[in-house]
Design a protein around this motif. Sequence first.
Motif: not given
Length: 377
Positions: A232-253
Motif C-alpha cells: 500500500g505504498d502509493l508513493t510508488q504509483n505514477r501518472l503515465l504520460q505519452p510515450g512512457d514505457i513500463v517494463h516488468v522484468p522476469r524474475n530470472d535475477n
Amino acid sequence: MRRSSKTILSLLTPLILAGCTVPGSYLKVQEGDVDPALETSSTDIISRVNVYQLTAGELANFQSPKINAKINPELDKELAEYEYLVGNGDILNITVWDHPELTTPAGSYRSASESGNWVHADGQIYYPYIGFVEVAGKTTSEIRKVMTTKLAKFIESPQVDVSVAKFQSKKAYITGAINAPGQQYITNVPLTLLDAINLAEGISTDADWRNVSLTRNGQEEVVSLYRLMQKGDLTQNRLLQPGDIVHVPRNDNQKVFIMGEVNNPQLLKIDRSGMSLTEALSSVGGINQLAADATGVFVIRKNSAQEKKDKIANVYQLDISNSIALVLGTEFELLPKDVVYVTAAPIVRWNRIIGQILPSITGFDELSQGVDTIRGW
C-alpha cells in the motif's frame, strides 16, 4: 623397513597439508581461525569481508526497512489538475445546439468516432463556415471557446459542445512479464501505473515486481509494484504520460544459491512475497543432520559498487544448534544473488581428508611391499 617408512612419511606430508584445502563444505566459523596452509590466501579474503553474527540483539541492524502504507500527495495533485490535450489522430465530436445542419448525425449505422472530425497531421480540423481550426495541444474547453468565437460571426449566440469521440494520439507501452502486454491509449481519464497494470490483466507468475522500470524521455526510474500493490505504498504509483514505457522484468535475477551441507543444494527463486533464511533452508530440506555444523549457517552477500571500497562482501552467520534460532532466520530477508552456505562438521572434514589420503596410503604401502619383495626383505 625404516628407510621405506621414512619415504612414505615424506610423501604423505604434502598430502596431509593439502588435506586442509580438500574440496568440501567448510567455512571458518571464527574470523581469526585460519589454517596455516591457507594463511596467506585466507587472511587476504577475511580482511576484505565483514562478518556479522545474527543474534537476537543484532538482528534488527540487518533487517530490511519495514514498508508501510503511504499516501502520495504529489500524485493526488497531478490527478486533480489533469486535463487531456487533443493530439493528431484524435477524432472530435462537435455539436452546435439548435443547428443540426452543423452537427453530423451519427445515425444507426455510424458511431460518433466514424462521423466525427478527424484531427489531421497538421493539428487542424475543418468545420463549415469557419474553415480550418487549430486544435492540437488544446483542451476541449479551449477548443469550445475558439469554435464559439468563430461561429458567432455567422450564428447568433452559438452553443457549442466539444468532446473527444476517439482517443488515439497518445499512448503508453506496457512490456515484459505482463499477461496482456501492449500499448494503452491515454485518454481524458488519467492513466496511472497501477491502472495500466490492471488493464494489462496483471503481472505474470514469473515477474519481478520489485524492479519495474518506467522510462520517460530516455530517463529510467525503478519502481516497486511489491511496495505499491502488496504494502500500500502509493508513493510508488505514477501518472503515465505519452510515450512512457513500463517494463516488468522476469524474475530470472531474483535467485539465491543454497550450498554446502543441506539435504538438497539448489538454486531458488525469490517469489513475490520475498524469502527469509529459514524459508530457504526449509525449501532444500533443511541441513544435513549428520554432516552439517549447525553453528555455521552463513549468508554471503556481495557488496554493491558504491559499498565495496575495501570490503567485497558481508557475511552473516546464524547458529542454529539451538533450533529456536530458526525464528531469527524468519526475520532475516534474503536478497537476490545471496549465497546461503552450511559448513561441514569437523568430524566430517576429517573423514573427507582421510578418505582422500587412504587411497594414497594404500598405494604407497603396496609400492613399498613390492620394493621390499624385489630386494628380498
